[in-house]
Design a protein around this motif. Structure first.
Motif, mmCIF file in Angstrom:
data_model
loop_
_atom_site.group_PDB
_atom_site.id
_atom_site.type_symbol
_atom_site.label_atom_id
_atom_site.label_comp_id
_atom_site.label_asym_id
_atom_site.label_seq_id
_atom_site.Cartn_x
_atom_site.Cartn_y
_atom_site.Cartn_z
ATOM 1 N N ASP A 1 4.823 5.725 -7.645
ATOM 2 C CA ASP A 1 4.662 6.826 -8.367
ATOM 3 C C ASP A 1 3.602 7.669 -7.674
ATOM 4 O O ASP A 1 2.738 7.092 -6.661
ATOM 5 C CB ASP A 1 3.713 6.307 -9.790
ATOM 6 C CG ASP A 1 4.018 7.156 -10.906
ATOM 7 O OD1 ASP A 1 4.901 7.290 -11.844
ATOM 8 O OD2 ASP A 1 2.989 7.879 -10.826
ATOM 9 N N GLU A 2 3.194 8.763 -7.836
ATOM 10 C CA GLU A 2 2.423 9.719 -7.168
ATOM 11 C C GLU A 2 1.061 9.226 -7.707
ATOM 12 O O GLU A 2 0.092 9.114 -6.862
ATOM 13 C CB GLU A 2 2.454 11.203 -7.807
ATOM 14 C CG GLU A 2 3.477 11.840 -7.167
ATOM 15 C CD GLU A 2 3.462 12.280 -5.543
ATOM 16 O OE1 GLU A 2 2.085 12.231 -5.515
ATOM 17 O OE2 GLU A 2 4.376 12.440 -5.161
ATOM 18 N N ASN A 3 0.936 8.750 -8.965
ATOM 19 C CA ASN A 3 -0.512 8.132 -9.395
ATOM 20 C C ASN A 3 -0.610 6.777 -9.101
ATOM 21 O O ASN A 3 0.189 5.883 -9.418
ATOM 22 C CB ASN A 3 -0.547 8.664 -10.876
ATOM 23 C CG ASN A 3 -1.913 8.036 -11.623
ATOM 24 O OD1 ASN A 3 -2.385 6.825 -11.430
ATOM 25 N ND2 ASN A 3 -2.257 8.958 -12.329
ATOM 26 N N MET A 4 -1.751 6.531 -8.604
ATOM 27 C CA MET A 4 -2.001 5.078 -8.029
ATOM 28 C C MET A 4 -2.063 4.012 -9.184
ATOM 29 O O MET A 4 -1.543 3.011 -8.932
ATOM 30 C CB MET A 4 -3.147 5.018 -6.999
ATOM 31 C CG MET A 4 -3.381 3.615 -6.413
ATOM 32 S SD MET A 4 -4.605 3.563 -5.068
ATOM 33 C CE MET A 4 -4.731 1.641 -4.878
ATOM 34 N N PRO B 1 -8.194 1.181 -7.649
ATOM 35 C CA PRO B 1 -7.737 2.698 -7.308
ATOM 36 C C PRO B 1 -8.905 3.268 -6.307
ATOM 37 O O PRO B 1 -8.772 4.339 -5.939
ATOM 38 C CB PRO B 1 -7.762 3.397 -8.814
ATOM 39 C CG PRO B 1 -7.242 2.465 -9.849
ATOM 40 C CD PRO B 1 -8.015 1.060 -8.984
ATOM 41 N N LEU C 1 0.906 -1.304 0.023
ATOM 42 C CA LEU C 1 -0.071 -0.061 0.088
ATOM 43 C C LEU C 1 0.935 1.331 -0.104
ATOM 44 O O LEU C 1 0.527 2.183 -0.552
ATOM 45 C CB LEU C 1 -0.951 -0.012 1.240
ATOM 46 C CG LEU C 1 -2.078 -1.041 1.225
ATOM 47 C CD1 LEU C 1 -2.636 -0.951 2.500
ATOM 48 C CD2 LEU C 1 -2.812 -1.047 -0.208
ATOM 49 N N LYS C 2 1.921 0.973 0.888
ATOM 50 C CA LYS C 2 2.809 2.199 0.665
ATOM 51 C C LYS C 2 3.261 2.622 -0.753
ATOM 52 O O LYS C 2 3.547 3.751 -1.142
ATOM 53 C CB LYS C 2 3.961 2.352 1.593
ATOM 54 C CG LYS C 2 3.659 2.231 3.130
ATOM 55 C CD LYS C 2 4.828 2.297 4.269
ATOM 56 C CE LYS C 2 4.363 2.401 5.550
ATOM 57 N NZ LYS C 2 5.684 2.325 6.329
ATOM 58 N N GLN C 3 3.743 1.542 -1.453
ATOM 59 C CA GLN C 3 4.447 1.525 -2.617
ATOM 60 C C GLN C 3 3.295 2.325 -3.734
ATOM 61 O O GLN C 3 3.697 2.783 -4.430
ATOM 62 C CB GLN C 3 4.914 0.411 -3.240
ATOM 63 C CG GLN C 3 6.249 -0.250 -2.516
ATOM 64 C CD GLN C 3 6.610 -1.464 -2.921
ATOM 65 O OE1 GLN C 3 5.978 -2.487 -3.132
ATOM 66 N NE2 GLN C 3 7.903 -1.661 -3.262
ATOM 67 N N LEU C 4 2.322 1.804 -3.560
ATOM 68 C CA LEU C 4 0.994 2.586 -4.388
ATOM 69 C C LEU C 4 0.622 3.933 -3.911
ATOM 70 O O LEU C 4 -0.530 4.368 -4.482
ATOM 71 C CB LEU C 4 -0.233 1.459 -4.135
ATOM 72 C CG LEU C 4 0.013 -0.042 -4.628
ATOM 73 C CD1 LEU C 4 -1.283 -0.806 -4.419
ATOM 74 C CD2 LEU C 4 0.448 -0.030 -6.151
ATOM 75 N N ASN C 5 1.185 4.376 -3.102
ATOM 76 C CA ASN C 5 0.841 5.887 -2.798
ATOM 77 C C ASN C 5 -0.299 5.985 -2.053
ATOM 78 O O ASN C 5 -1.141 6.797 -2.336
ATOM 79 C CB ASN C 5 1.346 6.920 -3.998
ATOM 80 C CG ASN C 5 1.325 8.194 -3.650
ATOM 81 O OD1 ASN C 5 1.920 8.566 -2.394
ATOM 82 N ND2 ASN C 5 0.903 9.214 -4.212
ATOM 83 N N LYS D 1 6.678 5.179 -2.305
ATOM 84 C CA LYS D 1 5.805 5.059 -3.346
ATOM 85 C C LYS D 1 6.529 4.918 -4.833
ATOM 86 O O LYS D 1 7.523 5.534 -5.005
ATOM 87 C CB LYS D 1 4.934 6.371 -3.411
ATOM 88 C CG LYS D 1 5.761 7.494 -3.736
ATOM 89 C CD LYS D 1 4.942 8.943 -3.650
ATOM 90 C CE LYS D 1 5.831 10.007 -3.601
ATOM 91 N NZ LYS D 1 5.119 11.125 -2.579
ATOM 92 N N ALA E 1 1.334 3.448 -10.514
ATOM 93 C CA ALA E 1 2.018 2.854 -9.104
ATOM 94 C C ALA E 1 1.771 1.192 -9.352
ATOM 95 O O ALA E 1 2.447 0.449 -9.037
ATOM 96 C CB ALA E 1 1.725 3.341 -7.785
#
Lengths: 139, 448
Positions: free
Chosen positions: B362-365, A68, A29-33, B360, B368
């Motif tokens: 990428d900023e955009n999920m 998303p 989840l952290k990697q997915l921002n 993260k 990402a």
């Protein structure tokens, strides 16, 4: 819409490993921002559920679906099942053994804490078959 | 590394003349902020928290900490050395604090002030702050700047738990400035110089988190001053035995040692030192696996500031010396700083600490998610030996680098071998890939 899927197996009775699935998924989840405060809610609920499988069941699996818009988690175990779900949802109600309580688990707050952190929670249980906990957190 | 914008000041620098590209630093970095390119260590600025672990393991002293020119002190009429207690703890017992202070003055400073004199005021304020914010549990100390930065980049959800109070350096500097201006000194004539224990404190002064301006005019690395003072005292002819005197220059509190802070805070607290120990605890606090703790004292260095990278003496001995000369909080109450307690207390808060996650992809999920998918697929094709031959600290970091466009799959030693066998690439091509990472010098045949 794009989706990601992760699966973790959870071993019964092994408190050393309890939390591994939660920590792994937290990293995802952290990697997915995902927003940090939302991550916290998801992980707190997931950790409670993971510990429940370790403490109360004969073992099970966690299925994580991410898109998303939301994170959907299904925690399934193979038994023994919850006799009275309403009772289990009560604050402070616990069936944990003295041994488990000594380790700092089983205070009777698990499902309550889970409910407080998620947008959707559904618990289905059949004695002798197992329990399925489904929860969703909107992103 | 063009994608990494340099928005944060870092005190840790790599000397490319000295770096031999050995990868010790890359492996030891707790935030995976280092890569090897062209035979040299490079630091991802946004991931680095200035903890100094890399400096500690570098075998050739190629990682260094930038400091101000010592002569900069002469730009000011009043030159104050803000000295942490651990500085004094490094000297042998026969060298008194008075002698050490006098030696510092001999090098051009006009006053020596110990950083920790503000600790009693801070301790009281932390307890007030905790009482006023009962929902913030655990309250995390803002003392160690490496920890504040670690939380920002690796545990963003916990930035809300950091107490918004200035650390002792800033509080003591506030006091010094106020006191001197009351004595009629012009603000521009006051030069406050911090004698730094570590890179993180320097970074915090040069680009403060939660504060608009720094109250410090310059920085001298602790080892620089130690070498000067130690040599000076060694060469000094026999001195009159010093009278033991209590002043701002002659007190120890142990605030900067492990448990120095937590022991003064009400409720249940934990004191953790070492950055890896801290990471372990924060993982559990973030999951709420650890609950019902009121206060967390977290320090990046083993033995807290006694283990700062810029100290010369052994950390266990420094801690012992300070503990042996520890004075009680009561003794501090007689200090001059207490006259300014109200002035200081009103100016003690800092702004909210903002998260800046470095994890993260990428900023955009959605993007990402694609990168995450790509990275997991790449990871499955890797050896999982974490051999670091690709110039990344482990296979996972390498896979993430590729997914983010910062590395090429052909940098993997094992992939190269397989591709050579299948004829996809030549041995020369794979050696060229390795040269890009490790530099050409490592490929000179020394057996000839």
């Amino acid at each position: 819409m794009k989706k990601l899927f992760f699966e973790y197996s959870v071993e019964a009775g092994n408190f050393t490993k309890a939390g591994d699935a939660s920590s792994n998924f937290k990293k995802v989840l952290k990697q997915l921002n995902v927003d940090p405060q939302v991550i916290k809610r998801i992980v707190v609920a997931l950790y409670e559920g993971e510990v429940n499988i370790v403490a109360h069941s004969v073992g099970g699996n966690i299925f994580c679906n991410i898109d998303p818009k939301s994170v959907n988690l299904i925690l399934k175990d193979d038994g023994p099942g919850i006799p009275d779900i309403n009772k289990a949802m009560q604050v402070g109600f616990s069936t944990a053994s003295a041994k488990v309580r000594e380790m700092g688990f089983g205070a009777g707050m698990g499902l309550v804490n889970m409910k407080n952190n998620v947008d959707f929670l559904k618990i289905e249980s059949e004695m002798g078959k197992g329990t399925k906990v489904e929860l969703t957190v909107n992103l | 590394m063009a994608k990494d914008n340099k928005q944060f000041y870092h005190a840790l620098k790599v000397s490319y003349d000295s770096c031999i590209g050995c990868s010790h630093c890359m492996i030891s970095c707790p935030t995976e902020a280092i890569r090897i390119r062209e035979g040299k260590a490079i630091i991802y600025e946004n991931k680095c928290v200035d903890c100094g672990e890399c400096l500690k393991v570098c075998p050739v002293y190629a990682i260094y900490i930038e400091e101000d020119d010592f002569n900069k002190i002469n730009n000011y009429k009043h030159r104050i050395a803000l000295v942490p207690e651990v500085f004094f703890g490094q000297f042998p017992a026969e060298m008194s604090k008075k002698q050490i202070s006098d030696a510092i003055l001999a090098f051009g400073f006009t006053e020596v002030v110990e950083v920790e004199i503000s600790a009693p005021i801070l301790a009281a304020q932390i307890n007030n702050y905790a009482a006023a914010n009962p929902d913030v549990k655990p309250l995390i100390s803002s003392f160690c700047p490496a920890i504040v930065r670690l939380i920002q980049v690796k545990f963003p959800a916990l930035t809300q738990n950091i107490m918004l109070l200035k650390p002792p350096i800033d509080i003591t500097s506030l006091y010094v400035r106020k006191k001197m201006s009351e004595e009629g000194v012009q603000p521009e004539d006051i030069g406050v110089f911090y004698i730094s224990t570590c890179a993180a404190k320097i970074a915090a002064i040069k680009s403060p988190v939660g504060e608009d301006i720094s109250l410090i005019n310059g920085i001298i690395n602790m080892d620089t001053l130690f070498n000067k003072v130690f040599k000076y005292l060694k060469n000094e002819k026999s001195q009159e035995p010093e009278e033991v005197y209590k002043s701002i220059n002659d007190t120890f509190s142990g605030w900067s040692l492990t448990s120095g802070e937590s022991s003064h805070i009400k409720g249940r607290s934990l004191a953790i030192d070492g950055i890896h120990n801290t990471i372990e605890i924060l993982e559990k606090v973030e999951n709420e696996e650890i609950k019902n703790i009121d206060f967390l004292e977290l320090r990046a260095c083993d033995e807290s500031c006694a283990g700062g990278v810029l100290l010369t003496a052994n950390r266990f001995l420094v801690a012992e010396t300070i503990n042996n000369s520890k004075v009680s909080l009561q003794e501090y109450q007689t200090l001059d700083i207490n006259h300014y307690k109200d002035y200081i207390t009103e100016r003690m808060t800092i702004q909210k600490v903002k998260p800046r996650s470095m994890m993260k992809l990428d900023e955009n999920m959605e993007i990402a998610m694609m990168k995450l998918k790509k990275a997991s697929k790449i990871l499955q094709s890797l050896s999982l030996t974490d051999c670091t031959a690709c110039g990344a600290p482990n296979c996972q970091a390498f896979a993430n680098d590729i997914a983010q466009g910062n590395a090429e799959i052909n940098q993997c030693f094992f992939i190269q071998r397989n591709k050579e066998i299948s004829g996809e690439i030549t041995v020369e091509e794979s050696v060229n890939e390795l040269k890009k990472i490790w530099g050409t010098r490592k490929f000179i045949n020394k057996r000839k």
